[in-house]
Design an enzyme around this catalytic site. Structure first.
Site, mmCIF file in Angstrom:
data_model
loop_
_atom_site.group_PDB
_atom_site.id
_atom_site.type_symbol
_atom_site.label_atom_id
_atom_site.label_comp_id
_atom_site.label_asym_id
_atom_site.label_seq_id
_atom_site.Cartn_x
_atom_site.Cartn_y
_atom_site.Cartn_z
ATOM 1 N N LYS A 53 1.197 -1.646 -0.013
ATOM 2 C CA LYS A 53 0.193 -0.234 -0.280
ATOM 3 C C LYS A 53 0.906 0.828 -0.007
ATOM 4 O O LYS A 53 0.679 2.415 -0.533
ATOM 5 C CB LYS A 53 -0.809 -0.149 1.007
ATOM 6 N N GLN A 97 -4.048 -1.689 9.731
ATOM 7 C CA GLN A 97 -4.695 -2.634 8.915
ATOM 8 C C GLN A 97 -4.592 -3.549 10.263
ATOM 9 O O GLN A 97 -4.528 -3.956 11.191
ATOM 10 C CB GLN A 97 -3.353 -2.919 8.728
ATOM 11 N N ASP A 120 -10.727 2.768 4.112
ATOM 12 C CA ASP A 120 -11.686 1.606 4.134
ATOM 13 C C ASP A 120 -13.348 1.221 4.099
ATOM 14 O O ASP A 120 -13.508 -0.070 3.509
ATOM 15 C CB ASP A 120 -10.696 0.521 5.522
#
Ligand code: NDP
Length: 282
Positions: A53, A97, A120
């Site tokens: 990422k 994460q 997200d």
């Protein structure tokens, strides 16, 4: 023989378009889209995802803020960091994460992220927007699947879709996006009886199970579209999907490989959500 949808190629094209959008935002408005990634602990798979990422951000000309915390970090320290990132005007997207270490309440952390920076799409507010059909940040993996379908020229409207898996990250938001696209959606899971029969009814199958090569050719209606979200690591270190590609490819009309299908799209959609968040500041 199915047409293989090349997610890697499609994701590369999206990332190139985003690079140009970032350039314009920078030149015309002085805004550099910034993504903050928070990782706690040293889970090797998470470390790999975070590195990917970060690299993707940098290649797109975006700013990447990396926060690596020890596995025994307290929940309060993590929440305080998120509070600072919420207030930081250089940060347009924040992601933690997953999975987080067991002593930390994942839901409390996800709810601490400002919904405006929740790229997200896991904050309950954004889940609500998705549920009522007005998503602001659709979760990246299901959004990537919708983009793959669009680019491949597959319209889910009126199609019978079976999503196998009902997680908050993939299965449920996937079903909601497909529903919004006017598909007739069934969500199957570990308690679904006669799963093979259910899957055989589908015009489009989305597999998000986490079981290596579980879905076989005989489960697939002739000419169905098969999207494999699964990413499973085998004992020899190699990766494979939830779909048994070799037996399915002869029955499907379209299929995504894994790796090289949905995975690269997830990162491209993360960058896209972050750029959209930055554009909202113009
Ligand atoms: P979860 O483990 O959270 O969910 C798995 C789902 O599959 C659950 O709903 C579970 O049912 C269902 N399931 C498990 N076993 C069976 C079975 N035998 N028959 C039917 N259903 C079953 O996984 P995720 O949703 O997070 O991930 C799914 C897969 O997608 C994994 O391989 C993961 O690595 C991959 N993934 C890939 C991403 C990408 O970018 N390409 C991103 C995220 C995930 P129940 O709810 O009843 O337990």
């Amino acid at each position: 023989m199915a047409h293989v949808i090349d997610g890697k190629k499609i994701a590369t094209e999206i990332r190139e378009d985003l690079r140009q959008e970032v350039q314009i935002l920078r030149d015309r408005h002085g805004i550099v889209p910034g993504l903050a990634v928070v990782i706690a602990g040293a889970d090797p798979a998470s470390q790999v995802y975070v590195r990917m990422k970060r690299k993707a951000c940098e290649q797109a000309g975006m700013a990447s803020f990396h926060h690596e915390l020890p596995g025994d970090v307290s929940e309060q320290v993590l929440l305080d960091l998120i509070g600072r990132l919420n207030a930081d005007t250089a940060v347009h997207g924040i992601l933690t994460q997953l999975p987080l270490p067991g002593h930390i309440c994942e839901q409390r952390v996800l709810e601490a992220i400002s919904p405006d920076k929740d790229v997200d799409g896991f904050h309950p507010y954004n889940v609500g927007l998705l549920t009522i059909g007005s998503p602001r940040f659709p979760p990246c993996t299901p959004q990537g699947v919708m983009e793959l379908l669009r680019v491949a020229g597959i319209d889910p409207r009126g199609q019978r879709v079976v999503v196998v898996g009902r997680s908050n990250i993939v299965g449920k938001p996937m079903a909601l996006l497909l529903l919004a696209a006017h598909a007739t959606v069934t969500i199957a899971h570990s308690r679904t009886p006669e799963l093979m029969r259910v899957v055989r009814e589908a015009d489009i199958v989305v597999a998000a199970v986490g079981r290596p090569r579980m879905i076989k050719g005989e489960w697939i209606k002739e000419g169905a579209v098969v999207i494999d979200v699964g990413t499973n690591r085998l004992p020899d270190g190699s990766l494979c999907g939830d779909v048994d590609f070799d037996s399915v490819v002869g029955h499907a009309s379209f299929i995504t490989p894994s790796p090289g299908g949905v995975g690269p799209m997830t990162i491209a959609m993360l960058l896209q959500n972050t750029v959209n968040s930055a554009k909202a500041r113009v």
